[in-house]
Design a protein around this motif. Sequence first.
Motif, PDB file in Angstrom:
ATOM      1  N   ILE A   1       0.835  -1.204   0.000  1.00  0.00           N
ATOM      2  CA  ILE A   1       0.000   0.000   0.000  1.00  0.00           C
ATOM      3  C   ILE A   1       0.873   1.259   0.000  1.00  0.00           C
ATOM      4  N   LYS A   2       1.889   1.288   0.854  1.00  0.00           N
ATOM      5  CA  LYS A   2       2.789   2.450   0.931  1.00  0.00           C
ATOM      6  C   LYS A   2       3.510   2.674  -0.393  1.00  0.00           C
ATOM      7  N   LYS A   3       3.934   1.578  -1.046  1.00  0.00           N
ATOM      8  CA  LYS A   3       4.625   1.708  -2.334  1.00  0.00           C
ATOM      9  C   LYS A   3       3.681   2.268  -3.396  1.00  0.00           C
ATOM     10  N   LEU A   4       2.461   1.766  -3.434  1.00  0.00           N
ATOM     11  CA  LEU A   4       1.490   2.256  -4.418  1.00  0.00           C
ATOM     12  C   LEU A   4       1.203   3.746  -4.200  1.00  0.00           C
ATOM     13  N   ILE A   5       1.088   4.153  -2.952  1.00  0.00           N
ATOM     14  CA  ILE A   5       0.876   5.572  -2.643  1.00  0.00           C
ATOM     15  C   ILE A   5       2.084   6.392  -3.089  1.00  0.00           C
ATOM     16  N   ALA A   6       3.289   5.907  -2.786  1.00  0.00           N
ATOM     17  CA  ALA A   6       4.513   6.602  -3.186  1.00  0.00           C
ATOM     18  C   ALA A   6       4.634   6.706  -4.703  1.00  0.00           C
ATOM     19  N   ASP A   7       4.106   5.712  -5.413  1.00  0.00           N
ATOM     20  CA  ASP A   7       4.124   5.721  -6.880  1.00  0.00           C
ATOM     21  C   ASP A   7       3.045   6.628  -7.467  1.00  0.00           C
ATOM     22  N   GLY A   8       2.253   7.267  -6.605  1.00  0.00           N
ATOM     23  CA  GLY A   8       1.240   8.201  -7.069  1.00  0.00           C
ATOM     24  C   GLY A   8      -0.077   7.568  -7.488  1.00  0.00           C
ATOM     25  N   ARG A   9      -0.299   6.311  -7.091  1.00  0.00           N
ATOM     26  CA  ARG A   9      -1.552   5.643  -7.442  1.00  0.00           C
ATOM     27  C   ARG A   9      -2.689   6.243  -6.629  1.00  0.00           C
ATOM     28  N   ASN A  10      -3.836   6.409  -7.224  1.00  0.00           N
ATOM     29  CA  ASN A  10      -4.992   7.081  -6.640  1.00  0.00           C
ATOM     30  C   ASN A  10      -5.901   6.047  -5.944  1.00  0.00           C
ATOM     31  N   ILE A  11      -5.495   5.601  -4.753  1.00  0.00           N
ATOM     32  CA  ILE A  11      -6.210   4.546  -4.037  1.00  0.00           C
ATOM     33  C   ILE A  11      -7.456   5.105  -3.360  1.00  0.00           C
ATOM     34  N   GLU A  12      -8.559   4.380  -3.527  1.00  0.00           N
ATOM     35  CA  GLU A  12      -9.800   4.723  -2.837  1.00  0.00           C
ATOM     36  C   GLU A  12      -9.875   3.999  -1.495  1.00  0.00           C
ATOM     37  N   LYS A  13      -9.689   2.658  -1.523  1.00  0.00           N
ATOM     38  CA  LYS A  13      -9.622   1.868  -0.298  1.00  0.00           C
ATOM     39  C   LYS A  13      -8.968   0.529  -0.590  1.00  0.00           C
ATOM     40  N   VAL A  14      -8.506  -0.128   0.484  1.00  0.00           N
ATOM     41  CA  VAL A  14      -7.862  -1.439   0.363  1.00  0.00           C
ATOM     42  C   VAL A  14      -8.530  -2.387   1.346  1.00  0.00           C
ATOM     43  N   GLU A  15      -8.899  -3.560   0.840  1.00  0.00           N
ATOM     44  CA  GLU A  15      -9.496  -4.599   1.672  1.00  0.00           C
ATOM     45  C   GLU A  15      -8.525  -5.768   1.766  1.00  0.00           C
ATOM     46  N   MET A  16      -8.488  -6.411   2.919  1.00  0.00           N
ATOM     47  CA  MET A  16      -7.615  -7.564   3.136  1.00  0.00           C
ATOM     48  C   MET A  16      -8.438  -8.692   3.720  1.00  0.00           C
ATOM     49  N   GLY A  17      -8.140  -9.919   3.284  1.00  0.00           N
ATOM     50  CA  GLY A  17      -8.855 -11.062   3.824  1.00  0.00           C
ATOM     51  C   GLY A  17      -8.398 -12.369   3.218  1.00  0.00           C
ATOM     52  N   LEU A  18      -9.164 -13.408   3.512  1.00  0.00           N
ATOM     53  CA  LEU A  18      -8.857 -14.756   3.034  1.00  0.00           C
ATOM     54  C   LEU A  18      -9.708 -15.067   1.817  1.00  0.00           C
ATOM     55  N   ASP A  19      -9.053 -15.262   0.672  1.00  0.00           N
ATOM     56  CA  ASP A  19      -9.754 -15.591  -0.565  1.00  0.00           C
ATOM     57  C   ASP A  19     -10.305 -17.007  -0.447  1.00  0.00           C
ATOM     58  N   GLY A  20     -11.596 -17.132  -0.477  1.00  0.00           N
ATOM     59  CA  GLY A  20     -12.261 -18.402  -0.261  1.00  0.00           C
ATOM     60  C   GLY A  20     -13.107 -18.332   0.995  1.00  0.00           C
ATOM     61  N   ASP A  21     -12.802 -17.359   1.838  1.00  0.00           N
ATOM     62  CA  ASP A  21     -13.562 -17.136   3.066  1.00  0.00           C
ATOM     63  C   ASP A  21     -13.775 -15.630   3.244  1.00  0.00           C
ATOM     64  N   TRP A  22     -13.917 -14.945   2.117  1.00  0.00           N
ATOM     65  CA  TRP A  22     -13.938 -13.475   2.086  1.00  0.00           C
ATOM     66  C   TRP A  22     -15.103 -12.879   2.867  1.00  0.00           C
ATOM     67  N   GLN A  23     -16.264 -13.467   2.734  1.00  0.00           N
ATOM     68  CA  GLN A  23     -17.447 -12.914   3.374  1.00  0.00           C
ATOM     69  C   GLN A  23     -17.281 -12.843   4.895  1.00  0.00           C
ATOM     70  N   GLU A  24     -16.637 -13.831   5.483  1.00  0.00           N
ATOM     71  CA  GLU A  24     -16.472 -13.897   6.937  1.00  0.00           C
ATOM     72  C   GLU A  24     -15.144 -13.329   7.423  1.00  0.00           C
ATOM     73  N   ASN A  25     -14.127 -13.336   6.578  1.00  0.00           N
ATOM     74  CA  ASN A  25     -12.786 -12.952   7.016  1.00  0.00           C
ATOM     75  C   ASN A  25     -12.140 -11.952   6.065  1.00  0.00           C
ATOM     76  N   SER A  26     -12.700 -10.747   6.046  1.00  0.00           N
ATOM     77  CA  SER A  26     -12.091  -9.646   5.299  1.00  0.00           C
ATOM     78  C   SER A  26     -12.492  -8.338   5.961  1.00  0.00           C
ATOM     79  N   MET A  27     -11.708  -7.321   5.707  1.00  0.00           N
ATOM     80  CA  MET A  27     -11.991  -6.004   6.288  1.00  0.00           C
ATOM     81  C   MET A  27     -11.254  -4.933   5.494  1.00  0.00           C
ATOM     82  N   THR A  28     -11.668  -3.688   5.661  1.00  0.00           N
ATOM     83  CA  THR A  28     -10.976  -2.558   5.054  1.00  0.00           C
ATOM     84  C   THR A  28      -9.760  -2.239   5.920  1.00  0.00           C
ATOM     85  N   VAL A  29      -8.571  -2.197   5.289  1.00  0.00           N
ATOM     86  CA  VAL A  29      -7.332  -1.921   6.033  1.00  0.00           C
ATOM     87  C   VAL A  29      -6.724  -0.563   5.691  1.00  0.00           C
ATOM     88  N   TRP A  30      -7.237   0.094   4.645  1.00  0.00           N
ATOM     89  CA  TRP A  30      -6.781   1.451   4.309  1.00  0.00           C
ATOM     90  C   TRP A  30      -7.925   2.189   3.635  1.00  0.00           C
TER      91      TRP A  30
END
Length: 116
Positions: free
Chosen positions: A46-75
């Motif tokens: 995330i920090k690298k993408l910001i430093a590269d000037g990418r226009n991030i709206e939000k970032v979600e992190m979780g387990l692919d395959g269990d996304w509905q129960e185990n994911s959240m917004t981290v930025w």
Amino acid sequence: MKNYEVKAKNYIPGSISFSEGFLFGLMKPDLGYTMMADWCKAKAIIKKLIADGRNIEKVEMGLDGDWQENSMTVWEDGQFTAYSCFEGSKWAEPIIIVNYKDEPSETYSVWRKEEE
């Protein structure tokens, strides 16, 4: 600075039930390790993408395959929130999905091995 590889663009993660995941894990060959969510790696991407000037709206992190129960917004809105969902799996890969304001989303793998 390390370059991180994009796993997919406009990816929609999956969700299966606990019992389906358990059965899937039994049918799948044993990896010999658990994939552990790596918050430090996610934050570095995330920090690298910001430093590269990418226009991030939000970032979600979780387990692919269990996304509905185990994911959240981290930025969002310039603020980090430490990942606090389930951290490890033998079958559900920890990922982040970076949502941009002006381009397709990008998905990155963010895990480390936990040897058994």
